[in-house]
Design a protein around this motif. Structure first.
Motif, PDB file in Angstrom:
ATOM      1  N   THR A 219      16.657  24.751  -7.677  1.00 33.79           N
ATOM      2  CA  THR A 219      16.119  23.736  -8.561  1.00 33.79           C
ATOM      3  C   THR A 219      14.629  23.585  -8.318  1.00 33.79           C
ATOM      4  N   GLY A 220      14.004  22.669  -9.038  1.00 34.85           N
ATOM      5  CA  GLY A 220      12.564  22.469  -8.894  1.00 34.85           C
ATOM      6  C   GLY A 220      12.201  21.012  -8.754  1.00 34.85           C
ATOM      7  N   GLY A 221      13.134  20.181  -8.302  1.00 36.73           N
ATOM      8  CA  GLY A 221      12.844  18.772  -8.152  1.00 36.73           C
ATOM      9  C   GLY A 221      12.868  18.049  -9.485  1.00 36.73           C
ATOM     10  N   SER A 222      12.262  16.862  -9.518  1.00 31.70           N
ATOM     11  CA  SER A 222      12.259  16.054 -10.736  1.00 31.70           C
ATOM     12  C   SER A 222      11.567  16.805 -11.869  1.00 31.70           C
ATOM     13  N   THR A 223      12.279  16.968 -12.974  1.00 32.88           N
ATOM     14  CA  THR A 223      11.769  17.770 -14.081  1.00 32.88           C
ATOM     15  C   THR A 223      10.757  17.008 -14.919  1.00 32.88           C
ATOM     16  N   PHE A 224      11.043  15.739 -15.192  1.00 35.19           N
ATOM     17  CA  PHE A 224      10.191  14.940 -16.071  1.00 35.19           C
ATOM     18  C   PHE A 224       9.680  13.696 -15.358  1.00 35.19           C
ATOM     19  N   LYS A 225       8.500  13.261 -15.740  1.00 42.61           N
ATOM     20  CA  LYS A 225       7.924  12.028 -15.210  1.00 42.61           C
ATOM     21  C   LYS A 225       8.727  10.834 -15.730  1.00 42.61           C
ATOM     22  N   ASN A 226       8.741   9.775 -14.940  1.00 44.81           N
ATOM     23  CA  ASN A 226       9.359   8.537 -15.408  1.00 44.81           C
ATOM     24  C   ASN A 226       8.420   7.849 -16.395  1.00 44.81           C
ATOM     25  N   PRO A 227       8.832   7.700 -17.661  1.00 47.32           N
ATOM     26  CA  PRO A 227       7.970   6.993 -18.617  1.00 47.32           C
ATOM     27  C   PRO A 227       7.834   5.523 -18.223  1.00 47.32           C
ATOM     28  N   PRO A 228       6.752   4.866 -18.604  1.00 44.91           N
ATOM     29  CA  PRO A 228       6.590   3.447 -18.283  1.00 44.91           C
ATOM     30  C   PRO A 228       7.796   2.631 -18.732  1.00 44.91           C
ATOM     31  N   GLY A 229       8.362   1.884 -17.794  1.00 44.50           N
ATOM     32  CA  GLY A 229       9.502   1.032 -18.109  1.00 44.50           C
ATOM     33  C   GLY A 229      10.839   1.732 -18.171  1.00 44.50           C
ATOM     34  N   HIS A 230      10.885   3.017 -17.851  1.00 43.65           N
ATOM     35  CA  HIS A 230      12.135   3.788 -17.948  1.00 43.65           C
ATOM     36  C   HIS A 230      12.304   4.668 -16.710  1.00 43.65           C
ATOM     37  N   ARG A 231      13.556   5.091 -16.497  1.00 43.32           N
ATOM     38  CA  ARG A 231      13.855   6.142 -15.532  1.00 43.32           C
ATOM     39  C   ARG A 231      14.253   7.374 -16.338  1.00 43.32           C
ATOM     40  N   ALA A 232      13.599   8.486 -16.066  1.00 45.15           N
ATOM     41  CA  ALA A 232      13.862   9.695 -16.856  1.00 45.15           C
ATOM     42  C   ALA A 232      15.331  10.083 -16.817  1.00 45.15           C
ATOM     43  N   TRP A 233      15.956  10.014 -15.645  1.00 47.22           N
ATOM     44  CA  TRP A 233      17.351  10.443 -15.541  1.00 47.22           C
ATOM     45  C   TRP A 233      18.258   9.612 -16.444  1.00 47.22           C
ATOM     46  N   ALA A 234      17.955   8.299 -16.549  1.00 49.72           N
ATOM     47  CA  ALA A 234      18.801   7.433 -17.368  1.00 49.72           C
ATOM     48  C   ALA A 234      18.668   7.768 -18.850  1.00 49.72           C
ATOM     49  N   LEU A 235      17.459   8.079 -19.276  1.00 51.68           N
ATOM     50  CA  LEU A 235      17.248   8.479 -20.667  1.00 51.68           C
ATOM     51  C   LEU A 235      17.977   9.790 -20.970  1.00 51.68           C
ATOM     52  N   ILE A 236      17.909  10.718 -20.029  1.00 47.73           N
ATOM     53  CA  ILE A 236      18.565  12.018 -20.204  1.00 47.73           C
ATOM     54  C   ILE A 236      20.076  11.848 -20.255  1.00 47.73           C
ATOM     55  N   ASP A 237      20.603  11.011 -19.387  1.00 39.42           N
ATOM     56  CA  ASP A 237      22.040  10.759 -19.352  1.00 39.42           C
ATOM     57  C   ASP A 237      22.505  10.096 -20.643  1.00 39.42           C
ATOM     58  N   ALA A 238      21.738   9.097 -21.099  1.00 38.34           N
ATOM     59  CA  ALA A 238      22.120   8.378 -22.315  1.00 38.34           C
ATOM     60  C   ALA A 238      22.095   9.276 -23.541  1.00 38.34           C
ATOM     61  N   ALA A 239      21.259  10.320 -23.501  1.00 38.13           N
ATOM     62  CA  ALA A 239      21.168  11.251 -24.627  1.00 38.13           C
ATOM     63  C   ALA A 239      22.235  12.335 -24.568  1.00 38.13           C
ATOM     64  N   GLY A 240      23.129  12.253 -23.584  1.00 34.34           N
ATOM     65  CA  GLY A 240      24.247  13.185 -23.495  1.00 34.34           C
ATOM     66  C   GLY A 240      23.901  14.549 -22.933  1.00 34.34           C
ATOM     67  N   CYS A 241      22.868  14.593 -22.085  1.00 37.01           N
ATOM     68  CA  CYS A 241      22.407  15.895 -21.581  1.00 37.01           C
ATOM     69  C   CYS A 241      22.953  16.265 -20.208  1.00 37.01           C
ATOM     70  N   SER A 252      21.569  19.335 -14.079  1.00 40.13           N
ATOM     71  CA  SER A 252      22.438  18.972 -12.965  1.00 40.13           C
ATOM     72  C   SER A 252      23.389  17.841 -13.333  1.00 40.13           C
ATOM     73  N   GLY A 253      24.640  17.975 -12.920  1.00 40.80           N
ATOM     74  CA  GLY A 253      25.598  16.903 -13.097  1.00 40.80           C
ATOM     75  C   GLY A 253      25.446  15.823 -12.043  1.00 40.80           C
ATOM     76  N   LYS A 254      24.756  16.145 -10.958  1.00 40.90           N
ATOM     77  CA  LYS A 254      24.570  15.191  -9.862  1.00 40.90           C
ATOM     78  C   LYS A 254      23.388  14.270 -10.116  1.00 40.90           C
ATOM     79  N   HIS A 255      22.308  14.854 -10.621  1.00 37.79           N
ATOM     80  CA  HIS A 255      21.098  14.087 -10.953  1.00 37.79           C
ATOM     81  C   HIS A 255      20.482  14.763 -12.166  1.00 37.79           C
ATOM     82  N   CYS A 256      20.592  14.126 -13.337  1.00 41.50           N
ATOM     83  CA  CYS A 256      20.273  14.857 -14.566  1.00 41.50           C
ATOM     84  C   CYS A 256      18.783  14.927 -14.886  1.00 41.50           C
ATOM     85  N   ASN A 257      17.910  14.540 -13.950  1.00 43.04           N
ATOM     86  CA  ASN A 257      16.492  14.878 -14.098  1.00 43.04           C
ATOM     87  C   ASN A 257      16.159  16.133 -13.304  1.00 43.04           C
ATOM     88  N   PHE A 258      17.190  16.867 -12.911  1.00 41.42           N
ATOM     89  CA  PHE A 258      17.006  18.140 -12.207  1.00 41.42           C
ATOM     90  C   PHE A 258      17.573  19.262 -13.074  1.00 41.42           C
TER      91      PHE A 258
END
Length: 306
Positions: A219-241, A252-258
């Motif tokens: 892996t390469g660590g956190s893929t996307f920056k956390n946008p202001p007021g959001h956690r990237a992983w939560a946005l990715i999870d909510a979008a069904g990714c 990753s199924g363990k941490h979806c910002n990876f």
């Protein structure tokens, strides 16, 4: 794929120079094309000589631990600089640690802990090197390099310069280094503390990473920056990714910002999957994710074969 490199001379140095060197083995994703020239200076003097005599038009890329990097399948033109050996030294002082750019973040944290110095425990949770940590203002667990850096030494075409932290224009995952400057050494502040408490904090950080991140995957660590007021992983999870895949790449199924190289992924697979995630998140939440992982180099068709 066989690769025909452009016939371009580079300055003679005392260190190792290798043409057409594979770079995938150096990256955490284990993907990517070759370097036109992979150069490993033996010391700071050798590095300055290289920078001084390198043609201005020759591309220059500094490769650290390559833990947050996608090197595209066509590889990197010009000189790819990799520091090792003399650039990995560590010296512990009464109230800080001086480390070479090639020293791993976790190694510096361990030296500090062994000396009973606190404040640098966060580095054991960052899978990179000190040079890269300074260059990108790396951070984790509430602390960034800018919070603990006294000074950084850089190699430039004109020689070695020591810059205070205030001169580096630190921002989120960014430092304002001079043009074609290479971090070679840095001093990080620390404070005497209880060895047992320092060791316990480092163990807590490591256990948290192990429990929440795919640390044993390609892996390469956190893929996307956390946008202001959001956690990237939560946005990715909510979008069904979560678990989404493309070719050999997977969210990753363990941490979806990876993103993961689940087996046989190309750099193009990883980048395309990342863009697919960005599109889904934008459509679902209206938030445009920004890449935190650096993506560099040429697409596979960018370098022609014989």
């Amino acid at each position: 794929m066989s690769v025909r490199m452009v016939d371009r001379a580079i300055p003679a140095i005392r260190g190792r120079v290798q043409a057409g060197a594979p770079l995938a083995p150096f990256t955490w994703f284990r993907t990517g094309g070759p370097a036109e020239w992979l150069v490993r200076p033996v010391d700071a003097e050798d590095l300055v000589a290289l920078l001084r005599d390198l043609p201005a038009a020759m591309p220059l890329t500094v490769l650290g631990a390559a833990s947050n990097l996608i090197i595209r399948d066509g590889g990197l033109p010009g000189v790819v600089l990799r520091l090792g050996g003399a650039f990995g030294a560590v010296s512990v002082e009464a109230d800080g640690v001086v480390a070479g750019a090639a020293c791993l973040d976790a190694t510096l944290a361990e030296h500090a802990a062994a000396a009973g110095l606190g404040g640098l425990e966060f580095l054991c949770g960052i899978p990179g090197s000190i040079g890269g940590a300074v260059a990108m203002n790396a951070g984790a667990y509430g602390t960034e390099i800018k919070d603990v850096l006294d000074w950084a030494e850089i190699a430039t075409p004109e020689g070695i310069r020591r810059l205070p932290a205030a001169a580096l224009g630190f921002a989120y995952r960014h430092a304002a280094l001079p043009e074609r400057a290479v971090v070679i050494r840095a001093r990080l502040r620390a404070a005497p503390g209880d060895r047992a408490a320092i060791a316990a904090r480092m163990q807590e950080i490591r256990a948290t990473r192990e429990a929440t991140q795919p640390v044993r995957a390609r892996t390469g660590g956190s893929t996307f920056k956390n946008p202001p007021g959001h956690r990237a992983w939560a946005l990715i999870d909510a979008a069904g990714c979560r678990g989404l895949s493309l070719g050999g790449a997977e969210v990753s199924g363990k941490h979806c910002n990876f993103l993961l190289n689940a087996g046989g992924a190309t750099a193009a697979d990883l980048e395309a999957l990342g863009e697919a995630v960005r599109a889904r998140v934008l459509a679902h939440s209206g938030v445009a994710l920004e890449w935190e992982i650096k993506r560099i180099g040429l697409a596979a068709q960018g370098i022609t074969g014989p």
